[in-house]
Design an enzyme around this catalytic site. Structure first.
Site, short mmCIF file in Angstrom:
data_model
loop_
_atom_site.label_atom_id
_atom_site.label_comp_id
_atom_site.label_asym_id
_atom_site.label_seq_id
_atom_site.Cartn_x
_atom_site.Cartn_y
_atom_site.Cartn_z
N TYR A 52 0.70 -1.46 -0.24
CA TYR A 52 -0.75 0.13 -0.37
C TYR A 52 0.91 1.77 -0.18
O TYR A 52 0.75 1.99 -0.85
CB TYR A 52 -0.82 -0.25 1.28
CG TYR A 52 -1.85 0.53 1.54
CD1 TYR A 52 -2.76 1.85 0.37
CD2 TYR A 52 -1.63 2.05 2.80
CE1 TYR A 52 -3.36 2.94 0.85
CE2 TYR A 52 -2.92 3.07 3.01
CZ TYR A 52 -3.52 3.75 1.91
OH TYR A 52 -4.26 4.77 2.61
N ASN A 98 8.88 -12.47 11.21
CA ASN A 98 9.06 -12.72 10.38
C ASN A 98 9.90 -11.19 10.44
O ASN A 98 10.64 -10.04 9.39
CB ASN A 98 7.51 -11.70 9.31
CG ASN A 98 7.72 -11.07 7.85
OD1 ASN A 98 8.49 -11.89 6.80
ND2 ASN A 98 6.93 -9.87 7.96
N THR A 148 5.95 3.15 13.91
CA THR A 148 4.33 3.17 13.78
C THR A 148 3.73 3.63 16.22
O THR A 148 4.45 3.44 16.71
CB THR A 148 3.49 2.06 14.41
OG1 THR A 148 1.59 2.35 14.42
CG2 THR A 148 3.64 0.95 15.34
N SER A 193 -1.04 -4.73 20.47
CA SER A 193 -1.05 -5.88 19.65
C SER A 193 -0.18 -7.02 19.56
O SER A 193 0.93 -5.39 19.36
CB SER A 193 -1.83 -5.70 18.13
OG SER A 193 -0.75 -4.96 16.97
N TYR A 199 2.48 -7.26 16.73
CA TYR A 199 2.15 -5.98 15.77
C TYR A 199 2.45 -4.95 15.96
O TYR A 199 4.30 -5.03 16.31
CB TYR A 199 1.33 -6.16 14.60
CG TYR A 199 1.12 -5.15 14.07
CD1 TYR A 199 2.15 -4.71 12.89
CD2 TYR A 199 0.53 -3.52 14.44
CE1 TYR A 199 2.99 -4.00 12.36
CE2 TYR A 199 0.68 -2.26 13.28
CZ TYR A 199 2.08 -2.56 12.53
OH TYR A 199 1.99 -1.41 12.19
N GLN A 241 4.43 6.21 12.56
CA GLN A 241 3.21 6.94 11.84
C GLN A 241 2.35 6.51 12.38
O GLN A 241 1.57 5.40 12.90
CB GLN A 241 3.55 6.17 10.27
CG GLN A 241 2.47 6.53 9.58
CD GLN A 241 2.89 6.51 7.90
OE1 GLN A 241 3.08 7.05 7.30
NE2 GLN A 241 2.60 4.93 7.92
N ASN A 284 -10.23 4.67 5.84
CA ASN A 284 -10.54 3.47 4.32
C ASN A 284 -11.59 2.92 4.36
O ASN A 284 -12.42 2.72 3.61
CB ASN A 284 -9.10 2.98 3.93
CG ASN A 284 -8.28 4.66 3.56
OD1 ASN A 284 -8.22 5.23 3.58
ND2 ASN A 284 -6.76 3.09 4.05
N VAL A 309 -8.42 -4.87 23.15
CA VAL A 309 -8.25 -4.51 24.40
C VAL A 309 -7.72 -3.06 24.33
O VAL A 309 -6.22 -3.32 23.71
CB VAL A 309 -7.50 -5.46 25.23
CG1 VAL A 309 -7.32 -5.19 26.50
CG2 VAL A 309 -8.69 -6.82 25.42
N1 USQ Z 1 -11.85 0.25 14.51
C1 USQ Z 1 -13.11 1.17 14.58
N2 USQ Z 1 -13.66 0.22 13.66
C2 USQ Z 1 -13.25 -0.62 12.53
C3 USQ Z 1 -11.45 -0.19 12.57
C4 USQ Z 1 -11.07 0.39 13.27
O1 USQ Z 1 -13.39 1.08 16.01
O2 USQ Z 1 -14.32 -0.69 11.62
C5 USQ Z 1 -10.57 1.36 15.78
C6 USQ Z 1 -10.10 0.30 16.22
O3 USQ Z 1 -10.06 -0.14 17.14
C7 USQ Z 1 -8.39 1.29 17.10
C8 USQ Z 1 -8.51 2.29 15.79
O4 USQ Z 1 -10.08 2.46 15.08
O5 USQ Z 1 -8.99 2.64 17.51
C9 USQ Z 1 -7.56 2.54 14.36
O6 USQ Z 1 -7.77 1.29 14.18
P1 USQ Z 1 -6.85 0.93 12.89
O7 USQ Z 1 -6.99 -1.14 12.31
O8 USQ Z 1 -7.36 1.45 11.50
O9 USQ Z 1 -5.02 0.74 12.88
P2 USQ Z 1 -4.60 -0.47 13.92
O10 USQ Z 1 -4.66 -1.34 13.79
O11 USQ Z 1 -3.88 0.59 15.19
O12 USQ Z 1 -3.14 -0.20 12.34
C10 USQ Z 1 -2.79 0.49 11.59
C11 USQ Z 1 -2.13 0.11 10.28
C12 USQ Z 1 -0.92 -0.35 11.02
C13 USQ Z 1 -0.24 1.01 12.11
C14 USQ Z 1 -1.22 2.11 12.70
C15 USQ Z 1 -0.83 2.96 13.22
O13 USQ Z 1 -2.86 -1.51 10.28
O14 USQ Z 1 0.24 -0.49 10.46
O15 USQ Z 1 0.45 0.86 12.85
O16 USQ Z 1 -2.64 1.86 12.01
S1 USQ Z 1 -1.35 3.35 14.99
O17 USQ Z 1 -2.78 3.34 14.82
O18 USQ Z 1 -1.46 5.20 15.65
O19 USQ Z 1 -0.79 2.56 15.47
#
Ligand code: USQ
Length: 384
Positions: free
Chosen positions: A11, A118, A144, A179, A181, A208, A240, A327
Site C-alpha cells: 500500500y 518475520n 508506528t 497488539s 504487531y 506513523q 478507509n 482490548v
Molecule cells: N476501529 C474501529 N472500527 C473499525 C476499524 C478500527 O472502531 O472498523 C478502531 C480500532 O479499534 C482502533 C482504531 O480504529 O481504535 C484504529 O484502528 P486501525 O485498524 O485503523 O489501526 P491499527 O490497528 O492501529 O493499525 C493501523 C495500521 C498499522 C499502523 C497503525 C498506526 O494497520 O500498520 O501501525 O494503524 S497506529 O494506530 O497509530 O498505531
C-alpha cells in the site's frame, strides 16, 4: 540517490517507489509477496486488483521513462539481503517490508509468532547488511504511533527527559503497545537503536499514525498503477474502511464507544514525510524518531464525518457501535508531540481540505467489487 524500498508491492511501498522514481532517484524495490499469501489465506483482497509488481514496474517505465529495479525475495533470508545490499549499495533504505496488521497478529499463536519472526528477523538482516555493505547509508524504518499506546501523559517524539531521585537522563519513551504487531515494532525500534549506538548506523524511525487515501499523484497516472487499498477487517485501516462501508450502505463499524483517539495522515503526506526524512538524514550513530501524523481524531469523529459526507452524496448510512473486539481504552487522554517533521517543512493536507467525498465517490465507482463478508471484525483480542 540510490534508494532501496523494502516492501515495494504494498500500500505504501509501491506509491513511494513511483514517487521517488518520478523525482529522478535511482530506485529499486524488494518484495517477497508474502502479503499476497496472507490475503489469500484469509480470503481477502484489495478493493481494486493490483497487477503483479513486475507488470507495474514495466508499465511505470513506459509511462514515466524511468526504470525501477526489482528484487524478489524475503528479508528473513539473510544471504539474499546481503547480496541485494552488496549489489545495489543503497544510500537510503525505506523499510516497509513487515506484516502490517494488528488484527492479523492477534488471530492466534501462529499468526503472532509469524508476525514477530518475520518483522524482527527481516529488520535484523537489514541492519547486518547495512553494517556490512553500506555503513554510511540511512535507514528510514516504518514504525508506528501504536508503539506508545495511550498513556495519560503527553507522548514525546521517541525520547523523554526524566528526573528520578534527583538525577536526570533522556531515555526512550515508555511503550505500551496494543497488539503483537505493535509489539514487533517496539522490538524493532530497540534493535535499531542498539545498532545505531554500537555500530554507528544512521536511522530514522517513523512512528506513523493511521494512513488513509486511495491514490497519489503517481498512482493516478494510470488505472493499473494502483496501490493495494484494503477495506477488510484485517488489513484495512479505519477511515478507509468507513469510506467503503458508506459507499456500500453498510453501517459504520465503530468498535465500542468510539472515543479511541489516534493520529491520522493522508497517504500523500506519508510520501512527503519520507522525502523530508531522506533529504535530512540522521547523523552517524543517530537513532531519531519522528511522530508521523498530521491530525488527531477519535474514531467516532471520523465515523460521523463519513456519515455526513455520505449523505451529501446521497448515501444512507449510520454509525453502529459494535462490541469492541480489541482490548483498548475507549476514552482517554491523547496528546502526542509531532514537531520534528513540521520543523523540516511538512505541509499537511488536512482532512477538512482533503475531499472525503472524492474518496467515497471513487470507491462508489468500484462498489461491485466490495466483499460484504470482509466488513465485520472477526479477530477478538480476548476470546471470551
Ligand atoms: N476501529 C474501529 N472500527 C473499525 C476499524 C478500527 O472502531 O472498523 C478502531 C480500532 O479499534 C482502533 C482504531 O480504529 O481504535 C484504529 O484502528 P486501525 O485498524 O485503523 O489501526 P491499527 O490497528 O492501529 O493499525 C493501523 C495500521 C498499522 C499502523 C497503525 C498506526 O494497520 O500498520 O501501525 O494503524 S497506529 O494506530 O497509530 O498505531
Amino acid at each position: 540517490m540510490r534508494l532501496l524500498i523494502l516492501g515495494g508491492d504494498g500500500y505504501l511501498g509501491w506509491p513511494a517507489a513511483m514517487y521517488f522514481s518520478a523525482k529522478g532517484h535511482e530506485v529499486a524495490v524488494l518484495d517477497s509477496f508474502i502479503k499476497r499469501r496472507w490475503e489469500m489465506e484469509l480470503g481477502v483482497e484489495p478493493l481494486i486488483p493490483t497487477p503483479p509488481l513486475h507488470r507495474r514496474v514495466k508499465l511505470w517505465e513506459e509511462i514515466a521513462g524511468q526504470k525501477i529495479g526489482l528484487y524478489t525475495g524475503c528479508l528473513t533470508e539473510g544471504r539474499l539481503v546481503y547480496k541485494v545490499f552488496e549489489e545495489f549499495r543503497p544510500e537510503a533504505v525505506i523499510h516497509f517490508a513487515e506484516q502490517p496488521s494488528a488484527p492479523y497478529s492477534m488471530i492466534g499463536r501462529r499468526h503472532a509468532i509469524e508476525t514477530q519472526v518475520n518483522n524482527l528477523s527481516g529488520t535484523l538482516n537489514v541492519l547486518f547488511a547495512m553494517k556490512r555493505s553500506t555503513p554510511g547509508g540511512h535507514l528510514i524504518k516504518l514504525g508506528t504511533m501504536g508503539e506508545y499506546g495511550t498513556p495519560n501523559i503527553d507522548i514525546e517524539e521517541g525520547f523523554i527527559e526524566i528526573e528520578h531521585k534527583g538525577r536526570r537522563d533522556t531515555l526512550p519513551f515508555p511503550k505500551q503497545p496494543g497488539s503483537f504487531y505493535h509489539l514487533s515494532k517496539v522490538h524493532d525500534s530497540n534493535n535499531i537503536l542498539f545498532a545505531c549506538r554500537v555500530w554507528g548506523l544512521r536511522a530514522t524511525d517513523l512512528n506513523q499514525g493511521v494512513v488513509y487515501g486511495i491514490d497519489t499523484e503517481e498512482t493516478a497516472r494510470h488505472p493499473r498503477l494502483n496501490m493495494s487499498f484494503h477495506y477488510d477487517d484485517v488489513f484495512g485501516t479505519v477511515l478507509n474502511r468507513f469510506c467503503v462501508q458508506a459507499a456500500m450502505g453498510h453501517p459504520l463499524t465503530v468498535y465500542g464507544r468510539g472515543g479511541q483517539k489516534r493520529g491520522f495522515l493522508n497517504i500523500r503526506d506519508t510520501l512527503q514525510c519520507l522525502d523530508l526524512a531522506m533529504r535530512h538524514p540522521a547523523g552517524e550513530g543517530e537513532f531519531r524518531v519522528f511522530n508521523q501524523f498530521t491530525e488527531v481524531f477519535s474514531v467516532l469523529d471520523l465515523a460521523e464525518l463519513v456519515v455526513q459526507t455520505g449523505r451529501k452524496l446521497g448515501l444512507e448510512t449510520e454509525v453502529e457501535h459494535l462490541t469492541n473486539p480489541r482490548v483498548e481504552l475507549e476514552e482517554h487522554y491523547y496528546n502526542p508531540v509531532h514537531q520534528k517533521l513540521s520543523a523540516l517543512g511538512l505541509q499537511p493536507r488536512l482532512l477538512s481540505e482533503v475531499l472525503v467525498d472524492e474518496m467515497i465517490a471513487k470507491i462508489v465507482a468500484q462498489r461491485d467489487r466490495i466483499n460484504p463478508e470482509a466488513i465485520r471484525p472477526r479477530t477478538k483480542w480476548r476470546s471470551v
